[in-house]
Design an enzyme around this catalytic site. Structure first.
Site, PDB file in Angstrom:
ATOM      1  N   LYS A  53       0.838  -1.212   0.000  1.00 25.63           N
ATOM      2  CA  LYS A  53       0.000   0.000   0.000  1.00 25.63           C
ATOM      3  C   LYS A  53       0.866   1.252   0.000  1.00 25.63           C
ATOM      4  O   LYS A  53       0.568   2.238  -0.683  1.00 25.63           O
ATOM      5  CB  LYS A  53      -0.946  -0.021   1.207  1.00 25.63           C
ATOM      6  CG  LYS A  53      -2.060  -1.061   1.063  1.00 25.63           C
ATOM      7  CD  LYS A  53      -2.733  -1.399   2.376  1.00 25.63           C
ATOM      8  CE  LYS A  53      -3.726  -2.541   2.180  1.00 25.63           C
ATOM      9  NZ  LYS A  53      -4.270  -3.080   3.425  1.00 25.63           N
ATOM     10  N   GLN A  97      -5.005  -2.095   9.398  1.00 25.97           N
ATOM     11  CA  GLN A  97      -4.695  -3.403   8.816  1.00 25.97           C
ATOM     12  C   GLN A  97      -5.143  -4.522   9.756  1.00 25.97           C
ATOM     13  O   GLN A  97      -4.787  -4.541  10.932  1.00 25.97           O
ATOM     14  CB  GLN A  97      -3.191  -3.513   8.549  1.00 25.97           C
ATOM     15  CG  GLN A  97      -2.770  -4.787   7.846  1.00 25.97           C
ATOM     16  CD  GLN A  97      -3.322  -4.881   6.432  1.00 25.97           C
ATOM     17  OE1 GLN A  97      -3.219  -3.952   5.650  1.00 25.97           O
ATOM     18  NE2 GLN A  97      -3.911  -6.022   6.117  1.00 25.97           N
ATOM     19  N   ASP A 120     -11.677   1.684   3.149  1.00 25.13           N
ATOM     20  CA  ASP A 120     -11.817   0.229   2.983  1.00 25.13           C
ATOM     21  C   ASP A 120     -13.259  -0.141   2.636  1.00 25.13           C
ATOM     22  O   ASP A 120     -13.522  -1.215   2.098  1.00 25.13           O
ATOM     23  CB  ASP A 120     -11.409  -0.492   4.279  1.00 25.13           C
ATOM     24  CG  ASP A 120     -10.149  -1.323   4.107  1.00 25.13           C
ATOM     25  OD1 ASP A 120      -9.734  -1.534   2.950  1.00 25.13           O
ATOM     26  OD2 ASP A 120      -9.594  -1.772   5.117  1.00 25.13           O
TER      27      ASP A 120
END
Length: 290
Positions: A53, A97, A120
């Site tokens: 990322k 995460q 997300d």
């Protein structure tokens, strides 16, 4: 009939280039899109994902506020950090995460993120908006699948789709999205309770395999000319590899590609698209502040 392999690496590079151009235009207006990625602990897979990322953020010219916290970070400490990021107008997206250490309630953490910064797309507000067809951040993997289908020229209007897997991350949202009027597909969600999986998948024009088990979809389960999207990422022990394992999807790729018209590989298929769509969502989050 030759099977077209949908190259997720090439397509994700296209998306990132498009995002980079828009980011450069925003910077000229004095706005720098920014993503905060929080990693708690040193889970090797999570470290790898976060590194990927960060690389994508650099390629797109976005600000990277990556925060690495120790394994013993408390839930209260993480909630306090999220609260600060929610209130920071220079941060447009927040991503925690997963998985998190056992002392932290994942659901509580995801709920704490401001839905306007939930790039997300997992917050119940964004999931709810997705369900009723309102504009929202789309979960990155389903969003990536939609883009793959569109850019490969796969017809969804009137198509029969079998989604194998009912997770909140992939199965449920992609089923809802493909049944929307703009895609207009007829969708069947299959799972461990499906009595004869092959009977369903053989009727499908598009199969989306997100079961989490290798070789869930075999050649005899696919009709000639179908499009097969493989979301699975399974680690298979392989002593010939330096890592000691190889990656395989949920589809028997070598055999299924002999029947399918379109197929995605693993690795190099859906995976790279997931990160590309995260970049797209972060860009949109910044644009919404104008």
């Amino acid at each position: 009939m030759e099977c077209k392999i949908i190259d997720g690496k090439a397509l994700s590079a296209e998306i990132r280039n498009e995002v980079a151009e828009k980011v450069a235009a925003l910077k000229q207006k004095g706005l720098e899109p920014c993503l905060a990625v929080i990693l708690v602990g040193e889970n090797p897979a999570s470290v790898s994902y976060v590194t990927g990322k960060q690389k994508a953020l650099a390629e797109c010219g976005m600000k990277d506020v990556s925060l690495r916290l120790p394994q013993d970070t408390s839930e209260a400490e993480l909630l306090d950090l999220i609260s600060k990021l929610n209130g920071d107008n220079s941060v447009h997206g927040i991503l925690v995460q997963l998985p998190l250490p056992p002392q932290i309630d994942e659901e509580k953490i995801l709920l704490a993120i401001n839905p306007k910064k939930d790039v997300d797309g997992f917050h119940p507000v964004n999931m709810g908006n997705l369900l009723i067809g309102k504009k929202s951040f789309l979960p990155c993997t389903p969003h990536g699948i939609l883009v793959m289908l569109e850019r490969a020229g796969v017809q969804t209007d009137g198509a029969r789709v079998a989604v194998v897997g009912r997770s909140n991350i992939v199965g449920k949202p992609i089923a809802v999205l493909l049944s929307r009027r703009e895609y207009n597909a007829t969708v069947t969600i299959c799972h461990t309770g499906t009595r004869d999986l092959g009977a369903v998948t053989r009727e499908a024009d598009i199969i989306i395999a997100a079961a989490g088990h290798p070789n869930t979809i075999t050649a005899e389960m696919v009709k000639e000319g179908a499009c097969v999207i493989d979301v699975g990422v399974n680690r298979i022990p392989d002593p010939t590899k330096k890592s000691g394992f190889r990656l395989a999807g949920d589809v028997d790729f070598d055999m299924v590609k002999e029947k399918a018209a379109f197929i995605t590989p693993v690795p190099g298929g859906v995976g790279p698209m997931t990160i590309a769509m995260l970049m797209q969502n972060t860009l949109e989050a910044a644009e919404r502040t104008l």
